[in-house]
Design a protein around this motif. Structure first.
Motif, PDB file in Angstrom:
ATOM      1  N   ASN A  48      -6.064  -6.463  14.803  1.00 19.44           N
ATOM      2  CA  ASN A  48      -6.164  -7.802  15.370  1.00 19.44           C
ATOM      3  C   ASN A  48      -6.609  -8.777  14.293  1.00 19.44           C
ATOM      4  O   ASN A  48      -7.194  -8.390  13.287  1.00 19.44           O
ATOM      5  CB  ASN A  48      -7.186  -7.814  16.507  1.00 19.44           C
ATOM      6  N   ASP A  49      -6.345 -10.056  14.547  1.00 21.12           N
ATOM      7  CA  ASP A  49      -6.872 -11.073  13.638  1.00 21.12           C
ATOM      8  C   ASP A  49      -8.389 -10.990  13.641  1.00 21.12           C
ATOM      9  O   ASP A  49      -9.007 -10.731  14.672  1.00 21.12           O
ATOM     10  CB  ASP A  49      -6.427 -12.472  14.081  1.00 21.12           C
ATOM     11  N   PRO A  50      -8.989 -11.214  12.498  1.00 18.56           N
ATOM     12  CA  PRO A  50     -10.448 -11.087  12.404  1.00 18.56           C
ATOM     13  C   PRO A  50     -11.180 -12.179  13.165  1.00 18.56           C
ATOM     14  O   PRO A  50     -10.669 -13.283  13.331  1.00 18.56           O
ATOM     15  CB  PRO A  50     -10.710 -11.211  10.906  1.00 18.56           C
ATOM     16  N   VAL A  51     -12.349 -11.838  13.610  1.00 23.68           N
ATOM     17  CA  VAL A  51     -13.268 -12.805  14.193  1.00 23.68           C
ATOM     18  C   VAL A  51     -14.168 -13.244  13.041  1.00 23.68           C
ATOM     19  O   VAL A  51     -14.589 -12.431  12.229  1.00 23.68           O
ATOM     20  CB  VAL A  51     -14.094 -12.153  15.331  1.00 23.68           C
ATOM     21  N   ASP A  52     -14.470 -14.535  12.976  1.00 23.40           N
ATOM     22  CA  ASP A  52     -15.195 -15.092  11.822  1.00 23.40           C
ATOM     23  C   ASP A  52     -16.348 -14.236  11.333  1.00 23.40           C
ATOM     24  O   ASP A  52     -16.438 -13.908  10.165  1.00 23.40           O
ATOM     25  CB  ASP A  52     -15.725 -16.502  12.141  1.00 23.40           C
ATOM     26  N   GLU A  53     -17.246 -13.831  12.230  1.00 18.30           N
ATOM     27  CA  GLU A  53     -18.433 -13.100  11.795  1.00 18.30           C
ATOM     28  C   GLU A  53     -18.119 -11.666  11.361  1.00 18.30           C
ATOM     29  O   GLU A  53     -18.933 -11.010  10.731  1.00 18.30           O
ATOM     30  CB  GLU A  53     -19.532 -13.101  12.864  1.00 18.30           C
ATOM     31  N   ASN A  54     -16.914 -11.164  11.679  1.00 18.13           N
ATOM     32  CA  ASN A  54     -16.548  -9.800  11.314  1.00 18.13           C
ATOM     33  C   ASN A  54     -15.618  -9.732  10.114  1.00 18.13           C
ATOM     34  O   ASN A  54     -15.204  -8.656   9.710  1.00 18.13           O
ATOM     35  CB  ASN A  54     -15.889  -9.091  12.494  1.00 18.13           C
ATOM     36  N   PHE A  55     -15.277 -10.879   9.547  1.00 12.15           N
ATOM     37  CA  PHE A  55     -14.301 -10.884   8.467  1.00 12.15           C
ATOM     38  C   PHE A  55     -14.921 -10.379   7.173  1.00 12.15           C
ATOM     39  O   PHE A  55     -16.005 -10.773   6.783  1.00 12.15           O
ATOM     40  CB  PHE A  55     -13.738 -12.295   8.244  1.00 12.15           C
ATOM     41  N   THR A  56     -14.204  -9.466   6.513  1.00 11.68           N
ATOM     42  CA  THR A  56     -14.607  -8.947   5.209  1.00 11.68           C
ATOM     43  C   THR A  56     -13.563  -9.398   4.195  1.00 11.68           C
ATOM     44  O   THR A  56     -12.365  -9.191   4.412  1.00 11.68           O
ATOM     45  CB  THR A  56     -14.681  -7.410   5.214  1.00 11.68           C
ATOM     46  N   GLN A  57     -13.990 -10.011   3.125  1.00  9.23           N
ATOM     47  CA  GLN A  57     -13.064 -10.432   2.079  1.00  9.23           C
ATOM     48  C   GLN A  57     -12.268  -9.229   1.574  1.00  9.23           C
ATOM     49  O   GLN A  57     -12.815  -8.132   1.435  1.00  9.23           O
ATOM     50  CB  GLN A  57     -13.823 -11.075   0.912  1.00  9.23           C
ATOM     51  N   TYR A  58     -10.996  -9.453   1.298  1.00 10.82           N
ATOM     52  CA  TYR A  58     -10.108  -8.373   0.863  1.00 10.82           C
ATOM     53  C   TYR A  58     -10.688  -7.607  -0.327  1.00 10.82           C
ATOM     54  O   TYR A  58     -10.669  -6.380  -0.354  1.00 10.82           O
ATOM     55  CB  TYR A  58      -8.729  -8.944   0.528  1.00 10.82           C
ATOM     56  N   ASP A  59     -11.213  -8.322  -1.297  1.00 10.19           N
ATOM     57  CA  ASP A  59     -11.755  -7.679  -2.498  1.00 10.19           C
ATOM     58  C   ASP A  59     -12.976  -6.818  -2.200  1.00 10.19           C
ATOM     59  O   ASP A  59     -13.367  -5.986  -3.028  1.00 10.19           O
ATOM     60  CB  ASP A  59     -12.131  -8.727  -3.552  1.00 10.19           C
ATOM     61  N   ASN A  60     -13.596  -7.006  -1.030  1.00 15.80           N
ATOM     62  CA  ASN A  60     -14.793  -6.243  -0.664  1.00 15.80           C
ATOM     63  C   ASN A  60     -14.500  -5.082   0.281  1.00 15.80           C
ATOM     64  O   ASN A  60     -15.408  -4.339   0.653  1.00 15.80           O
ATOM     65  CB  ASN A  60     -15.836  -7.155  -0.022  1.00 15.80           C
ATOM     66  N   LEU A  61     -13.231  -4.924   0.684  1.00 15.03           N
ATOM     67  CA  LEU A  61     -12.877  -3.831   1.589  1.00 15.03           C
ATOM     68  C   LEU A  61     -13.039  -2.487   0.896  1.00 15.03           C
ATOM     69  O   LEU A  61     -12.810  -2.362  -0.304  1.00 15.03           O
ATOM     70  CB  LEU A  61     -11.426  -3.960   2.055  1.00 15.03           C
ATOM     71  N   THR A  62     -13.412  -1.490   1.683  1.00  9.33           N
ATOM     72  CA  THR A  62     -13.474  -0.126   1.166  1.00  9.33           C
ATOM     73  C   THR A  62     -12.591   0.760   2.043  1.00  9.33           C
ATOM     74  O   THR A  62     -12.298   0.425   3.198  1.00  9.33           O
ATOM     75  CB  THR A  62     -14.902   0.434   1.189  1.00  9.33           C
ATOM     76  N   GLU A  63     -12.183   1.874   1.491  1.00  5.56           N
ATOM     77  CA  GLU A  63     -11.390   2.828   2.273  1.00  5.56           C
ATOM     78  C   GLU A  63     -12.192   3.308   3.473  1.00  5.56           C
ATOM     79  O   GLU A  63     -11.660   3.423   4.580  1.00  5.56           O
ATOM     80  CB  GLU A  63     -10.956   4.007   1.411  1.00  5.56           C
ATOM     81  N   ALA A  64     -13.469   3.550   3.282  1.00  5.51           N
ATOM     82  CA  ALA A  64     -14.324   4.017   4.389  1.00  5.51           C
ATOM     83  C   ALA A  64     -14.369   2.994   5.516  1.00  5.51           C
ATOM     84  O   ALA A  64     -14.355   3.358   6.695  1.00  5.51           O
ATOM     85  CB  ALA A  64     -15.732   4.305   3.877  1.00  5.51           C
ATOM     86  N   GLN A  65     -14.401   1.716   5.173  1.00  2.36           N
ATOM     87  CA  GLN A  65     -14.435   0.674   6.213  1.00  2.36           C
ATOM     88  C   GLN A  65     -13.123   0.666   7.001  1.00  2.36           C
ATOM     89  O   GLN A  65     -13.134   0.599   8.233  1.00  2.36           O
ATOM     90  CB  GLN A  65     -14.673  -0.683   5.569  1.00  2.36           C
ATOM     91  N   ILE A  66     -12.011   0.762   6.303  1.00  2.00           N
ATOM     92  CA  ILE A  66     -10.716   0.761   6.990  1.00  2.00           C
ATOM     93  C   ILE A  66     -10.587   1.993   7.872  1.00  2.00           C
ATOM     94  O   ILE A  66     -10.136   1.907   9.018  1.00  2.00           O
ATOM     95  CB  ILE A  66      -9.571   0.666   5.959  1.00  2.00           C
ATOM     96  N   ILE A  67     -11.003   3.146   7.381  1.00  2.00           N
ATOM     97  CA  ILE A  67     -10.952   4.359   8.198  1.00  2.00           C
ATOM     98  C   ILE A  67     -11.852   4.224   9.423  1.00  2.00           C
ATOM     99  O   ILE A  67     -11.493   4.667  10.514  1.00  2.00           O
ATOM    100  CB  ILE A  67     -11.308   5.596   7.347  1.00  2.00           C
ATOM    101  N   SER A  68     -12.992   3.566   9.270  1.00  2.00           N
ATOM    102  CA  SER A  68     -13.889   3.378  10.422  1.00  2.00           C
ATOM    103  C   SER A  68     -13.240   2.496  11.480  1.00  2.00           C
ATOM    104  O   SER A  68     -13.474   2.688  12.674  1.00  2.00           O
ATOM    105  CB  SER A  68     -15.249   2.822   9.996  1.00  2.00           C
ATOM    106  N   TRP A  69     -12.419   1.510  11.079  1.00  2.00           N
ATOM    107  CA  TRP A  69     -11.702   0.704  12.065  1.00  2.00           C
ATOM    108  C   TRP A  69     -10.818   1.600  12.922  1.00  2.00           C
ATOM    109  O   TRP A  69     -10.714   1.419  14.130  1.00  2.00           O
ATOM    110  CB  TRP A  69     -10.838  -0.358  11.395  1.00  2.00           C
ATOM    111  N   PHE A  70     -10.184   2.561  12.289  1.00  2.00           N
ATOM    112  CA  PHE A  70      -9.299   3.498  12.981  1.00  2.00           C
ATOM    113  C   PHE A  70     -10.097   4.467  13.864  1.00  2.00           C
ATOM    114  O   PHE A  70      -9.816   4.613  15.050  1.00  2.00           O
ATOM    115  CB  PHE A  70      -8.470   4.250  11.938  1.00  2.00           C
ATOM    116  N   THR A  71     -11.090   5.109  13.306  1.00  2.00           N
ATOM    117  CA  THR A  71     -11.825   6.132  14.054  1.00  2.00           C
ATOM    118  C   THR A  71     -12.712   5.544  15.140  1.00  2.00           C
ATOM    119  O   THR A  71     -13.049   6.239  16.094  1.00  2.00           O
ATOM    120  CB  THR A  71     -12.669   7.018  13.118  1.00  2.00           C
ATOM    121  N   ASN A  72     -13.085   4.270  15.026  1.00  2.00           N
ATOM    122  CA  ASN A  72     -13.905   3.633  16.062  1.00  2.00           C
ATOM    123  C   ASN A  72     -13.081   3.071  17.207  1.00  2.00           C
ATOM    124  O   ASN A  72     -13.636   2.645  18.224  1.00  2.00           O
ATOM    125  CB  ASN A  72     -14.781   2.527  15.457  1.00  2.00           C
TER     126      ASN A  72
END
Length: 103
Positions: A48-72
């Motif tokens: 989904n499109d990010p909500v302002d307070e939940n937005f993470t800058q692209y350069d600050n993304l980690t693989e673990a964070q993306i995987i957590s989006w999936f597993t959560n």
């Protein structure tokens, strides 16, 4: 014994909208293992499109964070685990194409 699962981000799609470099979807490779056998399969997850307070800058993304989006995401992750469990079980079955009992 229950299967164990590992994850790896294979690819992602991004675009520019309200924020630069918004991640729209990711492909996550899930590997299921029963302790002896394992099988991997790729799953595409639309985000989904990010909500302002939940937005993470692209350069600050980690693989673990993306995987957590999936597993959560309980529904999406449950579907993927059920699917890969079935695929692993089917991969262990013998495919008989000749020498049938009645042949």
């Amino acid at each position: 014994m229950a299967n164990t699962y590992t994850h790896r981000v294979v690819s992602l799609k991004k675009s520019n909208g309200i924020y630069l470099n918004i991640v729209n979807s990711v492909v996550v490779e899930v590997t299921a293992s029963d302790g002896t056998n394992s099988l991997s399969h790729n799953y595409t997850i639309d985000l989904n499109d990010p909500v302002d307070e939940n937005f993470t800058q692209y350069d600050n993304l980690t693989e673990a964070q993306i995987i957590s989006w999936f597993t959560n995401d309980a529904i999406e992750y449950s579907h993927a685990k059920n699917d890969i469990d079935i695929r692993l079980e089917e991969s262990l079955q013998d495919n008989v194409e000749s020498n049938f009992p009645w042949s």
